[in-house]
Design a protein around this motif. Structure first.
Motif, PDB file in Angstrom:
ATOM      1  N   THR A  56     -10.234  -5.302  -5.012  1.00 47.43           N
ATOM      2  CA  THR A  56     -10.226  -4.090  -4.200  1.00 47.43           C
ATOM      3  C   THR A  56      -9.446  -4.287  -2.899  1.00 47.43           C
ATOM      4  O   THR A  56      -9.209  -5.418  -2.464  1.00 47.43           O
ATOM      5  N   LEU A  57      -9.095  -3.169  -2.298  1.00 48.09           N
ATOM      6  CA  LEU A  57      -8.462  -3.163  -0.985  1.00 48.09           C
ATOM      7  C   LEU A  57      -9.527  -2.740   0.015  1.00 48.09           C
ATOM      8  O   LEU A  57      -9.997  -1.603  -0.001  1.00 48.09           O
ATOM      9  N   SER A  88      -4.700   3.411   0.002  1.00 50.09           N
ATOM     10  CA  SER A  88      -4.440   2.969  -1.369  1.00 50.09           C
ATOM     11  C   SER A  88      -3.524   1.759  -1.402  1.00 50.09           C
ATOM     12  O   SER A  88      -2.877   1.415  -0.393  1.00 50.09           O
ATOM     13  N   PHE A  89      -3.442   1.142  -2.582  1.00 51.50           N
ATOM     14  CA  PHE A  89      -2.484   0.056  -2.774  1.00 51.50           C
ATOM     15  C   PHE A  89      -1.060   0.583  -2.694  1.00 51.50           C
ATOM     16  O   PHE A  89      -0.161  -0.119  -2.214  1.00 51.50           O
ATOM     17  N   LEU A 118      -0.298   0.715   0.850  1.00 47.52           N
ATOM     18  CA  LEU A 118      -0.194  -0.653   1.373  1.00 47.52           C
ATOM     19  C   LEU A 118       1.180  -1.233   1.092  1.00 47.52           C
ATOM     20  O   LEU A 118       1.781  -1.870   1.967  1.00 47.52           O
ATOM     21  N   LEU A 143      -2.099  -7.824   6.600  1.00 48.30           N
ATOM     22  CA  LEU A 143      -2.932  -7.988   5.415  1.00 48.30           C
ATOM     23  C   LEU A 143      -3.463  -9.409   5.291  1.00 48.30           C
ATOM     24  O   LEU A 143      -2.717 -10.370   5.437  1.00 48.30           O
ATOM     25  N   MET A 146      -5.065 -12.166   2.640  1.00 54.46           N
ATOM     26  CA  MET A 146      -5.108 -12.454   1.215  1.00 54.46           C
ATOM     27  C   MET A 146      -5.501 -13.913   1.002  1.00 54.46           C
ATOM     28  O   MET A 146      -5.460 -14.724   1.933  1.00 54.46           O
ATOM     29  N   THR A 188      -3.701 -11.157  -5.993  1.00 51.78           N
ATOM     30  CA  THR A 188      -2.906 -10.451  -4.989  1.00 51.78           C
ATOM     31  C   THR A 188      -1.418 -10.642  -5.259  1.00 51.78           C
ATOM     32  O   THR A 188      -0.620  -9.698  -5.121  1.00 51.78           O
ATOM     33  N   CYS A 212      -6.431  -4.877   6.816  1.00 55.56           N
ATOM     34  CA  CYS A 212      -7.033  -4.750   5.487  1.00 55.56           C
ATOM     35  C   CYS A 212      -6.973  -6.104   4.788  1.00 55.56           C
ATOM     36  O   CYS A 212      -6.315  -7.026   5.263  1.00 55.56           O
ATOM     37  N   VAL A 214      -7.362  -8.038   0.585  1.00 55.13           N
ATOM     38  CA  VAL A 214      -7.569  -7.928  -0.859  1.00 55.13           C
ATOM     39  C   VAL A 214      -8.708  -8.877  -1.230  1.00 55.13           C
ATOM     40  O   VAL A 214      -8.559 -10.097  -1.126  1.00 55.13           O
ATOM     41  N   THR A 231     -14.206  -0.014   0.752  1.00 53.37           N
ATOM     42  CA  THR A 231     -13.023  -0.239  -0.089  1.00 53.37           C
ATOM     43  C   THR A 231     -12.329   1.106  -0.297  1.00 53.37           C
ATOM     44  O   THR A 231     -12.985   2.125  -0.532  1.00 53.37           O
ATOM     45  N   ASP A 260      -9.407   1.346  -2.374  1.00 53.14           N
ATOM     46  CA  ASP A 260      -8.726   1.409  -3.667  1.00 53.14           C
ATOM     47  C   ASP A 260      -9.153   0.209  -4.511  1.00 53.14           C
ATOM     48  O   ASP A 260      -9.646  -0.799  -3.997  1.00 53.14           O
TER      49      ASP A 260
END
Length: 293
Positions: A144-145, A157-158, A161, A172, A174, A185, A225, A227, A240, A242
């Motif tokens: 999820t994001l 949303s992705f 992003l 971001l 990750m 990711t 944000c 992942v 979340t 997305d």
């Protein structure tokens, strides 16, 4: 005198008889005591310390399940080692004592699966460390994001992003490339045609050694944000915006297996079987996992 002599003989005979009975009784008690001790030893289950290596994203759920398992197997003490699946794989290869391994992706399990020897992509070192008959796909998770409280950047949303990453307008978090959440990711980047090296050079990425570190960065609003898995977002109370599709990053499968070098293979298999049952399944489902076994 004769009566006194007979009385003495009678007293001596009684003493000798009592002594003989005492010896016999003592011998009998010793034997019975040994039998009783043996019976107690057989009746009382030996205490077992079970080493369970599990992906960091399972910390909360397995900790909760371990409390339930005390009623099922009071003689088993579960000792967890939570870390990134990549780190756990390294520890096992280096000889760490482990009875049961649960990975956040098939990659790390494949790397120890003797049935895959010869497949250099899946088992590059030709390792044979797990009981392949015990291996199962235990759970499915979702990528999820997640955003900090209030979603200051307004990320939705992705798709958005990807645009923000290309324009340099987002920060971001990750996972590292050697941990499953980071690998998922990277697949999302590939899906959108994004170059991770360029993004890193542009300063729009930051990394975590496991999903918990990424989750913490989002929780503390150190990034715009991150992942992470749906289950970690749930446990941390994060929003979340997305959910990645299978087309974007594949299925997020958690395989589990007993180690060949386990000191307690029967107890390890019993706990793995418990994880496929209704009680454990209810805990998994409550945080967003989907039981598969």
């Amino acid at each position: 005198m004769e009566k006194k002599f007979l009385s003495l003989l009678l007293a001596l005979a009684m003493c000798l008889g009592l002594a003989a009975c005492g010896d016999t009784s003592s011998g009998g008690n010793g034997s019975n005591s040994g039998s009783s001790d043996g019976g107690d030893a057989q009746g009382a289950e030996a205490q077992v310390e079970l080493m369970v290596f599990a992906a960091a994203s399972m910390t909360e759920t397995l900790t909760e399940i371990s409390e339930l398992y005390k009623d099922v197997a009071p003689n088993v003490t579960l000792v967890f080692n939570f870390a990134s699946s990549g780190d756990l794989l390294t520890q096992i290869k280096e000889g760490a004592e482990c009875d049961l391994f649960i990975s956040a992706a098939p990659t790390q399990m494949n790397a120890m699966d003797g049935s895959l020897i010869g497949d250099t992509d899946k088992n590059p070192e030709g390792l044979d460390l797990i009981d392949t008959d015990s291996r199962i796909d235990l759970l499915e998770n979702k990528v999820t994001l997640a955003v900090p409280e209030g979603n200051p950047k307004g990320i939705e949303s992705f798709d958005q992003l990807a645009e923000l990453l290309q324009s340099g307008d987002v920060f971001l978090a990750m996972g590292n490339s050697d941990v499953p959440v980071g690998q998922y990711t990277q697949k999302i980047f590939a899906y959108y045609g994004l170059d991770e090296a360029q993004l890193a050079a542009a300063g729009v990425l930051t990394y975590g050694s496991d999903v918990k570190e990424v989750t913490t960065q989002v929780s503390e609003a150190a990034v715009d944000c991150g992942v992470i898995y749906a289950t970690d977002a749930f446990s941390a109370g994060l929003q979340t915006v997305d959910e990645a599709t299978a087309e974007m990053c594949g299925q997020v499968i958690y395989p589990a297996a007993v180690l060949k070098g386990s000191q307690h293979p029967e107890e390890a298999q019993a706990f793995l079987d418990y994880l496929t049952g209704d009680d454990a399944g209810g805990v998994f489902e409550s945080v967003g996992f989907t039981p598969l076994a």
